[in-house]
Write an enzyme that holds these catalytic residues in place. Structure first.
Site, PDB file in Angstrom:
ATOM      1  CE  LYS A  87       0.485   5.411   0.738  1.00  9.05           C
ATOM      2  NZ  LYS A  87       0.614   6.424  -0.335  1.00  9.05           N
ATOM      3  CD  GLU A 109       2.445  -3.016   2.371  1.00  5.15           C
ATOM      4  OE1 GLU A 109       1.920  -3.637   3.313  1.00  5.15           O
ATOM      5  OE2 GLU A 109       1.804  -2.232   1.627  1.00  5.15           O
ATOM      6  CB  SER A 377      -3.650  11.299  -3.894  1.00  7.96           C
ATOM      7  OG  SER A 377      -2.396  11.595  -4.471  1.00  7.96           O
TER       8      SER A 377
HETATM    9  C1  LIG Z   1       0.781   6.277  -1.681  1.00  4.97           C
HETATM   10  C2  LIG Z   1       0.339   7.424  -2.455  1.00  4.97           C
HETATM   11  C3  LIG Z   1      -0.198   7.291  -3.762  1.00  4.97           C
HETATM   12  C4  LIG Z   1      -0.248   5.982  -4.500  1.00  4.97           C
HETATM   13  O1  LIG Z   1      -1.128   5.038  -3.989  1.00  4.97           O
HETATM   14  P1  LIG Z   1      -2.514   4.649  -4.670  1.00  4.97           P
HETATM   15  O2  LIG Z   1      -2.882   3.394  -3.965  1.00  4.97           O
HETATM   16  O3  LIG Z   1      -2.293   4.475  -6.122  1.00  4.97           O
HETATM   17  O4  LIG Z   1      -3.455   5.753  -4.384  1.00  4.97           O
HETATM   18  C5  LIG Z   1      -0.670   8.422  -4.400  1.00  4.97           C
HETATM   19  N1  LIG Z   1      -0.610   9.636  -3.824  1.00  4.97           N
HETATM   20  C6  LIG Z   1      -0.090   9.809  -2.584  1.00  4.97           C
HETATM   21  C7  LIG Z   1      -0.051  11.176  -2.009  1.00  4.97           C
HETATM   22  C8  LIG Z   1       0.397   8.714  -1.861  1.00  4.97           C
HETATM   23  O5  LIG Z   1       0.921   8.917  -0.643  1.00  4.97           O
END
Ligand SMILES: *Cc1c(COP(=O)(O)O)cnc(C)c1O
Length: 409
Positions: A87, A109, A377
Protein backbone atom coordinates in the site's frame (compact mmCIF):
# COMPACT_ATOMS: atom_id res chain seq x y z
CA UNK A 1 -16.85 20.01 -19.71
CA UNK A 2 -15.26 16.98 -21.36
CA UNK A 3 -14.00 14.35 -19.01
CA UNK A 4 -11.75 11.46 -19.97
CA UNK A 5 -13.73 8.28 -19.55
CA UNK A 6 -11.25 5.53 -19.84
CA UNK A 7 -12.75 2.07 -20.30
CA UNK A 8 -11.20 -1.37 -20.14
CA UNK A 9 -13.41 -3.39 -22.44
CA UNK A 10 -16.85 -2.54 -21.08
CA UNK A 11 -15.54 -1.79 -17.56
CA UNK A 12 -14.21 1.32 -15.85
CA UNK A 13 -15.33 4.80 -16.84
CA UNK A 14 -15.99 7.77 -14.61
CA UNK A 15 -19.54 8.04 -13.27
CA UNK A 16 -19.16 11.05 -11.01
CA UNK A 17 -21.31 13.96 -9.88
CA UNK A 18 -21.04 17.16 -11.93
CA UNK A 19 -19.43 19.01 -9.05
CA UNK A 20 -16.37 16.71 -9.04
CA UNK A 21 -15.77 16.69 -12.80
CA UNK A 22 -13.20 19.49 -12.85
CA UNK A 23 -11.28 17.91 -9.95
CA UNK A 24 -11.07 14.57 -11.74
CA UNK A 25 -9.97 16.41 -14.89
CA UNK A 26 -7.23 18.19 -12.97
CA UNK A 27 -6.05 14.93 -11.43
CA UNK A 28 -6.08 13.08 -14.76
CA UNK A 29 -4.09 15.93 -16.33
CA UNK A 30 -1.53 16.01 -13.48
CA UNK A 31 -1.12 12.25 -13.73
CA UNK A 32 -0.73 12.37 -17.52
CA UNK A 33 1.93 15.08 -17.22
CA UNK A 34 3.81 13.19 -14.50
CA UNK A 35 3.74 9.99 -16.54
CA UNK A 36 5.20 11.81 -19.53
CA UNK A 37 7.90 13.47 -17.43
CA UNK A 38 10.96 11.18 -17.53
CA UNK A 39 12.12 12.52 -14.14
CA UNK A 40 8.92 11.65 -12.33
CA UNK A 41 9.40 7.84 -12.28
CA UNK A 42 13.02 8.32 -11.18
CA UNK A 43 11.88 10.60 -8.37
CA UNK A 44 9.31 7.99 -7.33
CA UNK A 45 11.81 5.12 -7.35
CA UNK A 46 14.37 7.21 -5.41
CA UNK A 47 11.78 8.11 -2.80
CA UNK A 48 10.79 4.48 -2.23
CA UNK A 49 14.41 3.29 -2.29
CA UNK A 50 15.35 5.64 0.53
CA UNK A 51 12.12 5.73 2.57
CA UNK A 52 10.78 2.20 2.12
CA UNK A 53 12.59 -1.01 1.23
CA UNK A 54 12.75 -0.88 -2.56
CA UNK A 55 13.69 -2.90 -4.41
CA UNK A 56 12.04 -5.50 -2.18
CA UNK A 57 13.81 -8.86 -2.57
CA UNK A 58 12.61 -12.07 -4.17
CA UNK A 59 13.16 -14.98 -1.78
CA UNK A 60 13.64 -18.58 -2.87
CA UNK A 61 11.37 -20.68 -0.65
CA UNK A 62 13.68 -23.67 -0.53
CA UNK A 63 11.83 -25.54 2.22
CA UNK A 64 8.39 -25.06 0.70
CA UNK A 65 9.82 -26.19 -2.64
CA UNK A 66 11.13 -29.39 -1.03
CA UNK A 67 7.88 -29.86 0.90
CA UNK A 68 5.70 -29.87 -2.22
CA UNK A 69 8.27 -31.69 -4.34
CA UNK A 70 7.27 -29.87 -7.53
CA UNK A 71 7.98 -26.40 -8.92
CA UNK A 72 10.60 -24.06 -7.52
CA UNK A 73 8.74 -21.51 -5.35
CA UNK A 74 9.84 -17.87 -5.16
CA UNK A 75 8.26 -15.09 -3.11
CA UNK A 76 8.20 -11.35 -3.87
CA UNK A 77 8.57 -9.60 -0.54
CA UNK A 78 6.20 -6.61 -0.47
CA UNK A 79 5.84 -7.30 3.27
CA UNK A 80 9.18 -5.55 3.72
CA UNK A 81 7.78 -2.15 2.75
CA UNK A 82 7.49 0.51 5.44
CA UNK A 83 4.07 0.12 7.17
CA UNK A 84 4.10 -3.53 6.15
CA UNK A 85 2.55 -3.82 2.71
CA UNK A 86 2.49 -2.75 -0.94
CA UNK A 87 0.00 0.00 0.00
CA UNK A 88 2.86 2.40 0.66
CA UNK A 89 3.87 2.34 -3.04
CA UNK A 90 0.52 3.81 -4.06
CA UNK A 91 0.25 6.46 -1.35
CA UNK A 92 3.81 7.76 -1.84
CA UNK A 93 3.20 8.04 -5.58
CA UNK A 94 -0.03 9.96 -4.99
CA UNK A 95 1.85 12.13 -2.47
CA UNK A 96 4.24 13.22 -5.22
CA UNK A 97 1.25 14.10 -7.42
CA UNK A 98 -0.34 16.13 -4.61
CA UNK A 99 2.89 18.14 -4.39
CA UNK A 100 2.85 18.70 -8.16
CA UNK A 101 -0.76 19.91 -8.00
CA UNK A 102 0.16 22.33 -5.20
CA UNK A 103 -2.40 20.91 -2.76
CA UNK A 104 -1.85 20.67 1.00
CA UNK A 105 -4.52 18.35 2.38
CA UNK A 106 -5.23 14.66 1.82
CA UNK A 107 -8.25 12.56 2.72
CA UNK A 108 -8.76 8.81 2.48
CA UNK A 109 -11.21 6.06 3.24
CA UNK A 110 -10.12 3.02 5.18
CA UNK A 111 -11.73 -0.28 6.14
CA UNK A 112 -9.29 -2.38 8.12
CA UNK A 113 -7.14 0.70 8.68
CA UNK A 114 -4.04 -0.33 6.70
CA UNK A 115 -4.63 2.22 3.93
CA UNK A 116 -5.41 4.85 6.56
CA UNK A 117 -2.10 4.22 8.33
CA UNK A 118 -0.19 4.32 5.01
CA UNK A 119 -1.90 7.60 4.01
CA UNK A 120 -1.27 9.19 7.43
CA UNK A 121 2.39 8.12 7.13
CA UNK A 122 2.69 9.72 3.68
CA UNK A 123 0.99 12.91 4.96
CA UNK A 124 3.45 13.14 7.87
CA UNK A 125 6.40 12.70 5.53
CA UNK A 126 5.15 15.30 3.01
CA UNK A 127 3.75 17.73 5.60
CA UNK A 128 0.13 17.51 4.42
CA UNK A 129 -2.84 17.76 6.72
CA UNK A 130 -4.76 14.48 6.75
CA UNK A 131 -8.31 13.33 7.46
CA UNK A 132 -9.29 9.65 7.40
CA UNK A 133 -12.88 8.46 7.08
CA UNK A 134 -13.63 5.14 8.71
CA UNK A 135 -16.92 3.38 9.42
CA UNK A 136 -17.80 3.39 13.11
CA UNK A 137 -17.88 -0.41 13.18
CA UNK A 138 -14.36 -0.54 11.75
CA UNK A 139 -13.11 2.10 14.21
CA UNK A 140 -14.19 -0.19 17.03
CA UNK A 141 -12.67 -3.29 15.39
CA UNK A 142 -9.33 -1.72 14.48
CA UNK A 143 -8.21 0.21 17.56
CA UNK A 144 -4.43 -0.21 16.99
CA UNK A 145 -4.62 1.31 13.50
CA UNK A 146 -6.81 4.20 14.73
CA UNK A 147 -4.23 4.81 17.47
CA UNK A 148 -1.37 5.01 14.94
CA UNK A 149 -3.26 7.23 12.50
CA UNK A 150 -3.96 9.70 15.30
CA UNK A 151 -0.38 9.62 16.59
CA UNK A 152 0.78 10.26 13.01
CA UNK A 153 -1.25 13.46 13.14
CA UNK A 154 -4.32 12.43 11.16
CA UNK A 155 -7.89 13.22 12.13
CA UNK A 156 -9.94 10.02 12.12
CA UNK A 157 -13.64 10.63 11.53
CA UNK A 158 -15.97 7.74 12.44
CA UNK A 159 -18.77 7.44 9.86
CA UNK A 160 -22.18 6.70 11.38
CA UNK A 161 -24.20 6.40 8.15
CA UNK A 162 -25.47 3.18 6.58
CA UNK A 163 -23.89 -0.03 7.82
CA UNK A 164 -20.95 2.03 9.20
CA UNK A 165 -18.25 0.19 7.22
CA UNK A 166 -15.93 0.81 4.26
CA UNK A 167 -18.52 1.75 1.60
CA UNK A 168 -20.03 4.35 3.93
CA UNK A 169 -16.56 5.77 4.59
CA UNK A 170 -16.02 6.08 0.80
CA UNK A 171 -19.29 8.05 0.42
CA UNK A 172 -18.30 10.39 3.25
CA UNK A 173 -14.82 10.96 1.79
CA UNK A 174 -16.42 11.95 -1.54
CA UNK A 175 -18.74 14.37 0.29
CA UNK A 176 -15.70 16.00 1.92
CA UNK A 177 -13.87 16.21 -1.41
CA UNK A 178 -16.81 17.93 -3.10
CA UNK A 179 -16.63 20.74 -0.53
CA UNK A 180 -12.83 21.25 -0.54
CA UNK A 181 -11.58 20.47 -4.03
CA UNK A 182 -9.19 23.43 -4.21
CA UNK A 183 -6.75 22.26 -1.53
CA UNK A 184 -7.66 18.57 -1.08
CA UNK A 185 -6.72 15.33 -2.81
CA UNK A 186 -8.56 12.08 -2.19
CA UNK A 187 -6.01 9.24 -1.88
CA UNK A 188 -7.92 6.18 -3.10
CA UNK A 189 -6.44 2.95 -1.74
CA UNK A 190 -6.72 0.49 -4.61
CA UNK A 191 -7.09 0.16 -8.40
CA UNK A 192 -10.85 0.84 -8.27
CA UNK A 193 -13.10 3.87 -8.57
CA UNK A 194 -13.54 6.38 -11.38
CA UNK A 195 -10.83 7.14 -13.95
CA UNK A 196 -7.97 7.99 -13.45
CA UNK A 197 -7.69 6.01 -10.18
CA UNK A 198 -7.51 2.44 -11.58
CA UNK A 199 -4.83 3.44 -14.09
CA UNK A 200 -2.95 5.65 -11.62
CA UNK A 201 -2.85 3.17 -8.75
CA UNK A 202 -1.78 0.30 -11.00
CA UNK A 203 0.89 2.55 -12.54
CA UNK A 204 2.46 3.12 -9.11
CA UNK A 205 2.14 -0.56 -8.19
CA UNK A 206 3.77 -1.62 -11.46
CA UNK A 207 7.09 -1.11 -9.67
CA UNK A 208 6.46 -4.56 -8.09
CA UNK A 209 6.26 -6.30 -11.46
CA UNK A 210 9.16 -4.36 -12.98
CA UNK A 211 11.44 -5.45 -10.17
CA UNK A 212 10.06 -8.98 -9.92
CA UNK A 213 10.60 -9.81 -13.59
CA UNK A 214 14.21 -8.67 -13.47
CA UNK A 215 14.85 -10.46 -10.16
CA UNK A 216 13.34 -13.81 -11.13
CA UNK A 217 15.22 -13.87 -14.42
CA UNK A 218 18.44 -13.04 -12.52
CA UNK A 219 17.83 -15.63 -9.82
CA UNK A 220 16.16 -18.50 -11.61
CA UNK A 221 17.59 -17.88 -15.06
CA UNK A 222 14.19 -17.64 -16.68
CA UNK A 223 10.59 -16.54 -16.43
CA UNK A 224 8.15 -18.14 -13.98
CA UNK A 225 5.49 -20.56 -15.22
CA UNK A 226 2.84 -18.96 -13.01
CA UNK A 227 2.48 -15.85 -10.86
CA UNK A 228 0.01 -15.76 -7.95
CA UNK A 229 -1.40 -12.70 -6.20
CA UNK A 230 -4.37 -12.11 -3.89
CA UNK A 231 -7.16 -9.83 -5.11
CA UNK A 232 -9.01 -7.35 -2.91
CA UNK A 233 -9.44 -4.22 -5.00
CA UNK A 234 -6.71 -5.60 -7.26
CA UNK A 235 -3.73 -3.28 -6.81
CA UNK A 236 -1.02 -5.71 -5.69
CA UNK A 237 -2.15 -8.23 -8.32
CA UNK A 238 -2.05 -5.65 -11.14
CA UNK A 239 1.30 -4.48 -9.77
CA UNK A 240 3.07 -7.83 -10.02
CA UNK A 241 1.18 -9.04 -13.13
CA UNK A 242 2.19 -5.91 -15.06
CA UNK A 243 5.77 -7.19 -15.23
CA UNK A 244 4.59 -10.16 -17.30
CA UNK A 245 1.82 -8.97 -19.66
CA UNK A 246 3.84 -9.74 -22.79
CA UNK A 247 5.37 -12.97 -21.52
CA UNK A 248 4.13 -16.55 -21.79
CA UNK A 249 3.41 -16.57 -18.05
CA UNK A 250 0.14 -17.69 -16.50
CA UNK A 251 -1.29 -15.09 -14.12
CA UNK A 252 -3.55 -16.21 -11.27
CA UNK A 253 -5.62 -13.83 -9.13
CA UNK A 254 -6.90 -15.29 -5.87
CA UNK A 255 -10.03 -13.91 -4.23
CA UNK A 256 -11.50 -14.48 -0.79
CA UNK A 257 -13.50 -17.73 -0.79
CA UNK A 258 -14.54 -17.07 2.83
CA UNK A 259 -16.61 -19.96 4.22
CA UNK A 260 -16.80 -21.48 0.71
CA UNK A 261 -18.31 -20.20 -2.55
CA UNK A 262 -21.41 -22.36 -2.10
CA UNK A 263 -22.29 -20.68 1.22
CA UNK A 264 -22.57 -17.19 -0.29
CA UNK A 265 -20.31 -15.99 2.54
CA UNK A 266 -17.30 -14.85 0.53
CA UNK A 267 -15.89 -11.85 -1.37
CA UNK A 268 -15.35 -13.50 -4.74
CA UNK A 269 -16.57 -11.24 -7.51
CA UNK A 270 -14.72 -12.80 -10.43
CA UNK A 271 -14.08 -16.46 -9.54
CA UNK A 272 -17.62 -17.18 -8.29
CA UNK A 273 -20.89 -17.02 -10.23
CA UNK A 274 -22.22 -14.44 -7.76
CA UNK A 275 -20.62 -11.28 -9.19
CA UNK A 276 -22.62 -9.30 -11.76
CA UNK A 277 -21.67 -6.22 -13.81
CA UNK A 278 -22.96 -2.91 -12.51
CA UNK A 279 -22.11 0.73 -11.92
CA UNK A 280 -21.43 1.98 -8.39
CA UNK A 281 -18.93 4.22 -6.60
CA UNK A 282 -18.01 5.92 -9.88
CA UNK A 283 -17.14 2.96 -12.09
CA UNK A 284 -18.39 -0.14 -13.85
CA UNK A 285 -17.19 -3.55 -12.75
CA UNK A 286 -18.35 -6.84 -11.25
CA UNK A 287 -20.06 -6.29 -7.90
CA UNK A 288 -21.54 -8.64 -5.35
CA UNK A 289 -25.05 -7.20 -5.49
CA UNK A 290 -28.62 -8.46 -5.45
CA UNK A 291 -31.01 -8.15 -8.41
CA UNK A 292 -31.99 -4.62 -7.21
CA UNK A 293 -28.36 -3.49 -7.22
CA UNK A 294 -28.12 -3.51 -3.40
CA UNK A 295 -24.60 -4.42 -2.34
CA UNK A 296 -24.38 -7.76 -0.54
CA UNK A 297 -22.55 -8.48 2.68
CA UNK A 298 -19.16 -10.00 2.04
CA UNK A 299 -17.03 -12.20 4.23
CA UNK A 300 -13.35 -13.03 4.52
CA UNK A 301 -10.91 -13.87 7.28
CA UNK A 302 -8.73 -11.18 5.63
CA UNK A 303 -10.21 -7.69 6.08
CA UNK A 304 -8.28 -6.32 3.09
CA UNK A 305 -10.03 -8.67 0.64
CA UNK A 306 -13.50 -8.10 2.02
CA UNK A 307 -14.88 -5.76 -0.65
CA UNK A 308 -17.93 -5.81 -2.98
CA UNK A 309 -16.22 -4.36 -6.09
CA UNK A 310 -13.00 -5.14 -7.93
CA UNK A 311 -10.68 -3.30 -10.30
CA UNK A 312 -12.29 -2.72 -13.72
CA UNK A 313 -8.91 -3.57 -15.25
CA UNK A 314 -9.09 -7.06 -13.72
CA UNK A 315 -12.72 -7.46 -14.80
CA UNK A 316 -11.59 -6.82 -18.38
CA UNK A 317 -8.57 -9.13 -18.08
CA UNK A 318 -10.85 -11.91 -16.94
CA UNK A 319 -13.08 -11.38 -19.95
CA UNK A 320 -10.03 -11.47 -22.25
CA UNK A 321 -8.84 -14.62 -20.50
CA UNK A 322 -5.43 -13.11 -19.69
CA UNK A 323 -5.81 -13.62 -15.93
CA UNK A 324 -7.32 -16.72 -14.31
CA UNK A 325 -9.33 -16.12 -11.12
CA UNK A 326 -9.65 -18.57 -8.25
CA UNK A 327 -10.83 -18.38 -4.64
CA UNK A 328 -9.27 -19.76 -1.45
CA UNK A 329 -11.37 -20.44 1.64
CA UNK A 330 -10.60 -19.10 5.13
CA UNK A 331 -9.58 -22.59 6.19
CA UNK A 332 -7.23 -23.13 3.25
CA UNK A 333 -5.74 -19.72 3.97
CA UNK A 334 -5.05 -20.40 7.64
CA UNK A 335 -3.48 -23.70 6.67
CA UNK A 336 -1.23 -22.06 4.05
CA UNK A 337 -0.32 -19.32 6.54
CA UNK A 338 0.73 -21.92 9.14
CA UNK A 339 2.79 -23.92 6.67
CA UNK A 340 4.62 -20.85 5.35
CA UNK A 341 5.43 -19.70 8.87
CA UNK A 342 6.67 -23.15 9.93
CA UNK A 343 8.67 -23.90 6.77
CA UNK A 344 10.11 -20.50 5.85
CA UNK A 345 9.86 -18.32 8.95
CA UNK A 346 7.83 -15.82 6.93
CA UNK A 347 4.62 -14.25 8.29
CA UNK A 348 2.41 -13.47 5.30
CA UNK A 349 -0.64 -11.26 5.86
CA UNK A 350 -3.90 -13.23 5.75
CA UNK A 351 -4.63 -11.39 2.47
CA UNK A 352 -1.34 -12.61 0.95
CA UNK A 353 -1.92 -16.10 2.36
CA UNK A 354 -4.72 -16.49 -0.22
CA UNK A 355 -2.07 -16.43 -2.97
CA UNK A 356 0.00 -18.99 -1.08
CA UNK A 357 -3.04 -21.24 -0.54
CA UNK A 358 -3.91 -21.33 -4.25
CA UNK A 359 -0.27 -21.89 -5.25
CA UNK A 360 -0.06 -24.83 -2.83
CA UNK A 361 -3.32 -26.33 -4.14
CA UNK A 362 -1.85 -26.29 -7.66
CA UNK A 363 1.77 -27.21 -6.86
CA UNK A 364 1.27 -30.86 -7.81
CA UNK A 365 0.10 -29.86 -11.34
CA UNK A 366 3.58 -28.63 -12.12
CA UNK A 367 6.97 -30.29 -12.45
CA UNK A 368 10.42 -29.63 -11.06
CA UNK A 369 11.34 -27.56 -14.11
CA UNK A 370 8.55 -25.11 -13.41
CA UNK A 371 8.87 -21.95 -11.40
CA UNK A 372 6.14 -20.19 -9.49
CA UNK A 373 6.24 -16.70 -8.07
CA UNK A 374 3.94 -15.67 -5.20
CA UNK A 375 3.38 -12.05 -4.23
CA UNK A 376 3.59 -11.64 -0.47
CA UNK A 377 1.65 -8.37 -0.49
CA UNK A 378 2.07 -7.68 3.23
CA UNK A 379 3.16 -8.97 6.60
CA UNK A 380 0.84 -10.71 9.04
CA UNK A 381 1.75 -9.02 12.33
CA UNK A 382 -1.48 -7.00 12.09
CA UNK A 383 -3.49 -10.26 12.01
CA UNK A 384 -2.33 -11.38 15.43
CA UNK A 385 -5.80 -11.31 17.05
CA UNK A 386 -7.58 -13.03 14.15
CA UNK A 387 -4.94 -15.74 14.04
CA UNK A 388 -4.90 -16.19 17.81
CA UNK A 389 -8.71 -16.59 17.72
CA UNK A 390 -8.51 -19.13 14.92
CA UNK A 391 -5.96 -21.18 16.83
CA UNK A 392 -7.91 -21.14 20.08
CA UNK A 393 -10.75 -22.96 18.29
CA UNK A 394 -10.48 -26.63 19.38
CA UNK A 395 -11.66 -27.92 15.98
CA UNK A 396 -8.99 -25.90 14.25
CA UNK A 397 -6.34 -27.08 16.68
CA UNK A 398 -7.22 -30.71 15.99
CA UNK A 399 -7.08 -30.02 12.27
CA UNK A 400 -3.66 -28.37 12.47
CA UNK A 401 -2.35 -31.17 14.68
CA UNK A 402 -3.43 -33.73 12.08
CA UNK A 403 -1.83 -31.68 9.28
CA UNK A 404 1.41 -31.35 11.24
CA UNK A 405 1.53 -35.14 11.71
CA UNK A 406 0.91 -35.68 7.99
CA UNK A 407 3.65 -33.21 7.13
CA UNK A 408 6.16 -34.98 9.35
CA UNK A 409 5.13 -38.44 8.20
C1 LIG B 1 -5.00 -4.01 1.35
C2 LIG B 1 -4.28 -5.26 1.16
C3 LIG B 1 -4.58 -6.14 0.09
C4 LIG B 1 -5.73 -5.93 -0.86
O1 LIG B 1 -5.60 -4.85 -1.72
P1 LIG B 1 -5.29 -4.98 -3.27
O2 LIG B 1 -5.60 -3.62 -3.79
O3 LIG B 1 -6.14 -6.04 -3.84
O4 LIG B 1 -3.85 -5.30 -3.39
C5 LIG B 1 -3.80 -7.27 -0.07
N1 LIG B 1 -2.79 -7.55 0.77
C6 LIG B 1 -2.48 -6.74 1.81
C7 LIG B 1 -1.36 -7.12 2.70
C8 LIG B 1 -3.21 -5.57 2.04
O5 LIG B 1 -2.90 -4.80 3.09
Amino acid sequence: MMIERRYYGEFGGAYIPEILVSTFEQLAAAFREAKNDPHFWTEYVNLLSTYSCRPTPVTWAENLTRHWGGPRIYIKREDLNHTGAHKLNNVMGQGLLVKRMGKSRVIAETGAGQHGVATATMAAKFGFSCTIYMGEVDVARQRPNVFWMERLGARVIPVRDGTRILKDAINEAFRDWATRMDDTHYVLGTACGAHPFPEMVSYFQSIIGQEARRQIVDRAGRLPTRVYACVGGGSNALGIFSGFWDDPVELVGVEAGGRGLATGRHASRLASQDGTPGVAQGYKTYFLQDSEGQMKETHSVAAGLDYVGVSPILAALRQEGRVRFEAATDQEVLEAFSLTLAKEGLIPALESSHAFAQAFKEASDLGKDDIILINQSGRGDKDIFTIADAFSDPEWNKFIQRKAEENHA
